[in-house]
Motif scaffolding. Structure first.
Motif, PDB file in Angstrom:
ATOM      1  N   ALA A 117       0.808  -1.217   0.000  1.00 15.50           N
ATOM      2  CA  ALA A 117       0.000   0.000   0.000  1.00 15.50           C
ATOM      3  C   ALA A 117       0.839   1.263   0.000  1.00 15.50           C
ATOM      4  CB  ALA A 117      -0.929   0.007   1.226  1.00 15.50           C
ATOM      5  N   GLN A 138       0.352   6.495   1.306  1.00 11.42           N
ATOM      6  CA  GLN A 138      -0.245   5.186   1.566  1.00 11.42           C
ATOM      7  C   GLN A 138      -1.598   5.121   0.870  1.00 11.42           C
ATOM      8  OE1 GLN A 138      -0.698   4.210   5.716  1.00 11.42           O
ATOM      9  NE2 GLN A 138      -0.610   2.013   5.335  1.00 11.42           N
ATOM     10  N   SER A 140      -5.326   4.086   0.191  1.00  9.61           N
ATOM     11  CA  SER A 140      -6.498   3.778   1.013  1.00  9.61           C
ATOM     12  C   SER A 140      -7.740   3.831   0.133  1.00  9.61           C
ATOM     13  CB  SER A 140      -6.613   4.778   2.177  1.00  9.61           C
ATOM     14  OG  SER A 140      -6.859   6.084   1.701  1.00  9.61           O
ATOM     15  N   ASP A 141      -8.889   3.570   0.731  1.00  7.51           N
ATOM     16  CA  ASP A 141     -10.138   3.625  -0.032  1.00  7.51           C
ATOM     17  C   ASP A 141     -10.447   5.034  -0.521  1.00  7.51           C
ATOM     18  OD1 ASP A 141     -10.430   0.951   0.441  1.00  7.51           O
ATOM     19  OD2 ASP A 141     -11.730   1.216   2.198  1.00  7.51           O
ATOM     20  N   LYS A 145      -2.915   8.905   0.670  1.00 10.02           N
ATOM     21  CA  LYS A 145      -2.834   9.783   1.826  1.00 10.02           C
ATOM     22  C   LYS A 145      -1.367   9.978   2.204  1.00 10.02           C
ATOM     23  CE  LYS A 145      -7.296  10.117   2.445  1.00 10.02           C
ATOM     24  NZ  LYS A 145      -8.006  11.410   2.255  1.00 10.02           N
TER      25      LYS A 145
END
Length: 369
Positions: A117, A138, A140-141, A145
């Protein structure tokens, strides 16, 4: 367009002020830009657009060059920032002509493995500043971020076990220090049997340059562990998917290999940094104070570093952060300090006139000479 709109809705992106235009003919794109006058333009990707007057199919050398030149002219005349998304080849280079890198002002690479990720945004060219800075993100959904503390991310899954040969180290990318973990595994090669040819040992380095690993293995075999280590399979892995180009991590890589070879774990409260020379000596590195502060932030109580670069400012930084300094001159000293193992040969051993004895003694002159 529907797919991008659905993704934006899922990620909760406000569509006010964001315009999406689906076209591959660059003349149409530039016409829409002159009519709408956006604050910025993103072209995704340069390999899919084409100019009517240019030769070749979309993605060819001539089309990529001419389209990039047209976008450069539009950016210079309107003052509008233009972001060009391009494909990369299997070797990691930008697909298309090399002139594409010369046309643009900034080249950024977004790196990351598909099964991780973490994404690293690394500068390759920057006419306005340094290319040493990196950004850590990173997935994420809700999209990418930014990571406020890369050290906590890369060391968050650290396993403290006697069976794991891992050495934490502090690297500096630009002005940003963060910690990584170097893991190593050595495995003795089985005998091929009488009369059978001996296969060469396996060498694998993930996240580390292969030539650097070979250099450190040679130093370990010559001055510290003996030549038996060269007969072992050696595997190196940089946890988190980062790539180490900083020579200050040499000590951590070498001690991780030594830890696996002698089957002794490294102290869990100690981190390591320093460059290793070809004579087994430890060389100083830049920004030692910032590295010490970052190690203290992550809870490490001891730092092993080269004695040559440990000056008064380094001592003050260690005292301020409550860190004990373990200063070593050679890899042999580092092996004894970290693993309590006596090296087979010490690089610090002095010789007359500062030179090592010759392997080939001088022949005695005969009486007739």
């Amino acid at each position: 367009v529907e797919q991008v709109a659905g993704r934006a809705e899922r990620m909760g992106i406000n569509d006010d002020g964001v315009l999406l235009y689906s076209a591959t003919r660059l003349e149409n794109i530039l016409e829409a830009v002159s009519r709408v006058k956006p604050a910025a333009l993103v072209v995704d990707s340069i390999q899919t657009v084409f100019l009517e007057d240019a030769t070749g199919s979309p993605g060819s050398v001539s089309q990529v060059r001419e389209c990039a030149t047209a976008l450069l002219h539009a950016a210079k005349t309107t003052g509008m920032p233009v972001f060009i998304v391009g494909h990369v080849t299997k070797s990691g280079d930008i697909a298309g002509p090399r002139v594409l890198e010369h046309i643009v002002d900034v080249v950024l690479y977004l790196e990351g493995d598909a099964d991780r990720a973490v994404r690293i945004l690394r500068g390759h060219k920057n006419r306005y500043g340094s290319t040493d800075e990196v950004g850590v993100f990173q997935m994420s959904d809700e999209g990418m971020k930014p990571v406020a503390s890369p050290s906590a991310l890369f060391l968050g899954e650290r396993v403290l076990s006697p069976d794991v040969s891992a050495a934490p180290t502090v690297t500096v990318q630009g002005s940003r220090p963060f910690m990584l973990e170097v893991q190593a595994l050595t495995n003795e090669r089985a005998d091929a049997g009488e009369g059978a040819p001996q296969t060469p040992p396996i060498r694998t380095a993930v996240g580390l340059r292969f030539e650097r690993m070979q250099l450190l293995l040679a130093v370990l075999a010559k001055f510290v562990l003996g030549r038996t280590v060269q007969k072992n399979d050696v595997f190196i892995n940089i946890v988190g998917g980062m790539k180490l180009d900083d020579p200050s991590t040499d000590v951590a890589v070498a001690l991780a290999i030594a830890s696996s070879f002698v089957e002794r774990p490294l102290p869990p409260d100690m981190c390591f940094f320093g460059e290793v020379g070809l004579g087994g000596e430890l060389r100083p590195v830049m920004q030692a104070e910032r590295r010490i502060a970052e190690a203290a932030t992550m809870g490490f109580k001891r730092v092993l570093l080269p004695e040559a670069g440990s000056d008064e400012s380094t001592v003050k930084a260690a005292r301020k952060n409550g860190v004990e300094l373990v200063r070593c001159k050679t890899m042999a000293d580092a092996l004894q300090a970290a693993l309590d193992v006596k090296p087979t040969r010490s690089a610090a051993r002095s010789q007359p006139k500062g030179s090592w004895p010759s392997k080939f003694p001088a022949k005695k002159k005969s009486g007739g000479e």
